[in-house]
Write an enzyme that holds these catalytic residues in place. Sequence first.
Site, mmCIF file in Angstrom:
data_model
loop_
_atom_site.group_PDB
_atom_site.id
_atom_site.type_symbol
_atom_site.label_atom_id
_atom_site.label_comp_id
_atom_site.label_asym_id
_atom_site.label_seq_id
_atom_site.Cartn_x
_atom_site.Cartn_y
_atom_site.Cartn_z
ATOM 1 N N GLY A 258 0.649 -1.236 -0.075
ATOM 2 C CA GLY A 258 -0.094 -0.029 -0.105
ATOM 3 C C GLY A 258 0.938 1.105 0.086
ATOM 4 O O GLY A 258 0.316 2.203 -0.121
ATOM 5 N N ALA A 259 2.243 1.147 -0.084
ATOM 6 C CA ALA A 259 2.921 2.291 -0.106
ATOM 7 C C ALA A 259 2.840 3.089 -1.177
ATOM 8 O O ALA A 259 2.597 4.418 -1.121
ATOM 9 C CB ALA A 259 4.492 2.072 0.333
ATOM 10 N N GLY A 260 2.615 2.461 -2.296
ATOM 11 C CA GLY A 260 2.445 3.410 -3.565
ATOM 12 C C GLY A 260 1.144 3.952 -3.544
ATOM 13 O O GLY A 260 0.935 4.975 -4.224
ATOM 14 N N ASP A 261 0.297 3.281 -3.162
ATOM 15 C CA ASP A 261 -1.277 3.730 -3.117
ATOM 16 C C ASP A 261 -1.372 4.958 -2.286
ATOM 17 O O ASP A 261 -1.982 5.935 -2.587
ATOM 18 C CB ASP A 261 -2.124 2.571 -2.727
ATOM 19 C CG ASP A 261 -2.217 1.496 -3.575
ATOM 20 O OD1 ASP A 261 -1.724 1.453 -4.693
ATOM 21 O OD2 ASP A 261 -2.324 0.314 -3.039
#
Length: 320
Positions: A258-261
């Site tokens: 979820g880091a990219g999101d």
Amino acid sequence: TGEGLIVSFGEMLIDFVPTVSGVSLAEAPGFLKAPGGAPANVAIAVSRLGGKSAFVGKLGDDEFGHMLAGILKENNVRADGINFDKGARTALAFVTLRADGEREFMFYRNPSADMLLTPEDLNLELIRSAKVFHYGSISLIVEPCRSAHLKAMEVAKDAGCLLSYDPNLRLPLWPSPEEARKQILSIWDKADLIKVSDVELEFLTGSDKIDDESALSLWHPNLKLLLVTLGENGSRYYTKNFKGSVDAFHVNAVDTTGAGDSFVGALLGKIVDDQSILEDEAKLREVLKFANACGAITTTKKGAIPALPTEADVLSLIKD
Ligand code: ADP
């Protein structure tokens, strides 16, 4: 913050993650439910930071589907773009990082409700009322959700939305790598803003170099901003007029899901109210610092949605 609406299009599903780490799926003694799906994560990332957000997609009319809709609602994500399929069930994924370091996946998608979203299902009024339309979906893979995806993009474009694309390459879901590359690149030049990870950059260019030349080989004439995220090495940005990089924050990362999101949600939340960010390098660098902080915080807790930060969380990391 948070005047303009950001609509995020795609799938929401449940990842089942083994209760103990480093085992194969067959060896797992039990599983924890982790709600996810990149487009849904982005929708929640936006609202958790105080922005206006809606999710467009299809869920099963089952326990899992209603659980996921409930999570969107609790997180102040508008739900009037969600459809429930009477027949098919909500998508499920079983994911593990084995002791040998390999990821193992198993999907319930035969077909799952998200794949059955049709162009007729779309809430066009909602899409037209958005300022930013974000897509990063696996719905490009099969019909009818592929047609729904293309129609939603077209309606958003005609309504003057800024189009944001994160290809979210999930290779095991595609029939072949060639097909994945071809389909992803087929909608490339519709986007105003594209974010790729270092892995996606390598995959799409077919080169193992991650540098300006390889990033710029993905440039298209209508693009306003191209971003390459580099995990603990931060992010790189490219516009028509300037390029550069912004360092990551040092954190104790435990789960990068979820880091990219989170990064994308943070970025869109700023751009939706001030598009001059795309033309002003100093402003863009400030925003990317904020987005890098969001990504970093998201790695410090297990799961994607529980780890998405509030604005206060981000400000406290930035000022330390
Ligand atoms: P994706 O999830 O798309 O692969 P990344 O893992 O590159 O994206 O993460 C997006 C952003 O989150 C990065 O640009 C970075 O700013 C931040 N981030 C990710 N992993 C770390 C980490 N281990 N330490 C600090 N920041 C991180």
